[in-house]
Structure formats: structure tokens, C-alpha cells
Scaffold this active site. Structure first.
Site, PDB file in Angstrom:
ATOM      1  N   VAL A 177       0.848  -1.193   0.000  1.00  0.00           N
ATOM      2  CA  VAL A 177       0.000   0.000   0.000  1.00  0.00           C
ATOM      3  C   VAL A 177       0.880   1.238   0.000  1.00  0.00           C
ATOM      4  O   VAL A 177       2.011   1.226   0.496  1.00  0.00           O
ATOM      5  CB  VAL A 177      -0.961   0.040   1.213  1.00  0.00           C
ATOM      6  CG1 VAL A 177      -1.891  -1.163   1.213  1.00  0.00           C
ATOM      7  CG2 VAL A 177      -0.205   0.128   2.533  1.00  0.00           C
ATOM      8  N   CYS A 178       0.361   2.314  -0.573  1.00  0.00           N
ATOM      9  CA  CYS A 178       1.012   3.622  -0.547  1.00  0.00           C
ATOM     10  C   CYS A 178      -0.079   4.664  -0.756  1.00  0.00           C
ATOM     11  O   CYS A 178      -1.248   4.317  -0.917  1.00  0.00           O
ATOM     12  CB  CYS A 178       2.122   3.719  -1.590  1.00  0.00           C
ATOM     13  SG  CYS A 178       1.577   3.460  -3.295  1.00  0.00           S
ATOM     14  N   THR A 179       0.271   5.915  -0.778  1.00  0.00           N
ATOM     15  CA  THR A 179      -0.756   6.962  -0.790  1.00  0.00           C
ATOM     16  C   THR A 179      -1.592   6.959  -2.062  1.00  0.00           C
ATOM     17  O   THR A 179      -2.817   6.860  -2.018  1.00  0.00           O
ATOM     18  CB  THR A 179      -0.111   8.343  -0.600  1.00  0.00           C
ATOM     19  OG1 THR A 179       0.642   8.343   0.604  1.00  0.00           O
ATOM     20  CG2 THR A 179      -1.188   9.426  -0.522  1.00  0.00           C
ATOM     21  N   CYS A 184       3.757   1.786  -5.160  1.00  0.00           N
ATOM     22  CA  CYS A 184       3.472   0.347  -5.232  1.00  0.00           C
ATOM     23  C   CYS A 184       3.735  -0.197  -6.630  1.00  0.00           C
ATOM     24  O   CYS A 184       4.239  -1.310  -6.782  1.00  0.00           O
ATOM     25  CB  CYS A 184       2.026   0.079  -4.837  1.00  0.00           C
ATOM     26  SG  CYS A 184       1.675   0.328  -3.086  1.00  0.00           S
ATOM     27  N   ILE A 206      -4.134   4.306  -1.098  1.00  0.00           N
ATOM     28  CA  ILE A 206      -4.930   4.581   0.096  1.00  0.00           C
ATOM     29  C   ILE A 206      -5.856   5.770  -0.147  1.00  0.00           C
ATOM     30  O   ILE A 206      -6.983   5.813   0.353  1.00  0.00           O
ATOM     31  CB  ILE A 206      -4.003   4.862   1.293  1.00  0.00           C
ATOM     32  CG1 ILE A 206      -3.228   3.584   1.667  1.00  0.00           C
ATOM     33  CG2 ILE A 206      -4.794   5.362   2.507  1.00  0.00           C
ATOM     34  CD1 ILE A 206      -2.106   3.823   2.658  1.00  0.00           C
TER      35      ILE A 206
END
Length: 208
Positions: A177-179, A184, A206
Site C-alpha cells: 500500500v502507498c498513498t 506500489c 490509500i
């Protein structure tokens, strides 16, 4: 009357033969629309976060989609304040998100996308998996998913030096996961090359 502002976040990995020209055209349009924020343009694609008057956001999205290289791009939006960024910066760089691990064929090498609803179902069914959070340590301190493994990244480019620390996850089901999704996309290319065999990425990040 108080003006409303919107923050937009988007990226795309696609070959750009003329990054300087792309940077110049977007810089000009952003100035015209009163945007602040940052865009990075490289031969591997674009990555940007801007804030601007809400009334001008659709005009920029139309401009973006007129370029076949960026047509259909996912633009994530959130409420702005008018003070999110001090100025406008549109830069040409070697990478749109710096990993420093060489080049990848993102379309072919990146991990399978996992929609948020499916990840939610994994939690509901208590499936055996871990979440590998690729955000920086100060971002993870703001909040994280259950089952999260923190690889201890001060910067995204630290990931190649942390592979040995997370090698015990190679045979587990891993969801990165990443913003916004961009980290990713690139990181899972590296992780797959390093032997992570059952790996996914949260679709569109996210933020979405």
C-alpha cells in the site's frame, strides 16, 4: 466571496520522448489556471499533485486527457485550502518516483491490483496475509492498516537496502500500500524480481 480549492493527485507510467516539452506545456497551463504544487516529468511518465481553484479543475483534466498518453488517467481529488503548496514547480527528472533500482517495464512487471473492496473482504474473512506499507515512516505514524509490516523507510529510495530485512515475507501473501499507488507500481516490480511470489498492490492507493 471565498473561493473553493481542490487538490488533485495523479500519475501515469508511459514512455515520454519529450519530457521537457511536456513539462513546459503543463507549466504554462497550470500558471494560467492558478495552480500550485509539483509535477515531475520523466521519460518513464508523469507524477503530480496540484492545488487550484475548484472551478478550474475540470479545465485542467480536459487538457490532460487531450494528450493520448494521458487519456483516461485516474485523477484523485480532495478538498483544498488554497495554502497546500507555496508555489508551482514542474520539473524534469530521471524518475517520476525515485527508487534508484534501475528501469522496469511497469506494465509487464508490476503486481496484480487488488481493489479496496476485495482487501476489505480479506480482512472480513481473516485471510492469511500481510500489508507492506511503502509510505515514509512519518506517514505510517499517522495511521496504518491492521497486519501492517513497516519496512522503515525514511524515503522511498531506501527500499532496495531494506530487502534483506523483509525477506521473511517472500513466501507470504503480501499486499503493498502507498498513498496514491505510484510507489506500489514500481516497488512491486523490484519485489517480484527479488523473489516475492504472492504479491498484490492496493488499486489506486490509500487515497482512493
Amino acid at each position: 466571496m471565498k473561493k473553493d480549492f481542490t487538490v488533485i493527485l495523479f500519475y501515469r507510467f508511459t514512455h515520454i520522448a519529450d519530457p521537457k516539452s511536456v513539462a513546459e506545456s503543463h507549466r504554462s497551463m497550470c500558471k494560467e489556471l492558478g495552480f500550485t504544487g509539483r509535477m515531475i516529468v520523466a521519460e518513464e511518465g508523469i507524477n503530480a499533485t496540484f492545488e487550484g481553484p475548484t472551478e478550474n479543475i475540470e479545465s485542467y483534466k480536459l487538457f490532460l486527457n487531450q494528450d493520448p498518453r494521458f487519456a483516461g488517467i485516474v485523477v484523485k481529488e480532495s478538498v483544498g485550502t488554497g495554502t497546500a503548496f507555496p508555489k508551482l514547480r514542474v520539473l524534469v527528472r530521471d524518475e517520476v518516483v525515485t527508487l534508484g533500482a534501475g528501469s522496469f517495464d511497469i506494465a509487464q512487471e508490476t503486481a496484480q491490483e487488488l481493489p479496496a473492496a476485495e482487501l476489505d473482504a480479506w480482512y472480513a474473512n481473516n485471510e492469511d496475509f500481510v500489508v507492506l506499507d511503502l509510505r515514509n515512516d512519518y506517514e505510517i505514524a499517522c495511521g496504518k492498516f491492521d497486519k501492517t509490516v513497516d519496512p522503515g523507510l525514511s524515503n522511498f529510495r531506501d527500499l532496495p537496502s531494506r530487502i534483506a530485512d523483509i525477506a521473511h515475507l517472500k513466501d507470504k501473501k503480501v499486499v503493498t500500500v502507498c498513498t496514491g499507488g505510484i510507489r506500489c507500481e514500481k516497488a512491486t516490480c523490484l519485489l517480484k524480481r527479488e523473489g516475492f511470489s504472492d504479491i498484490y498492490q492496493l488499486k489506486d492507493g490509500i487515497h482512493t
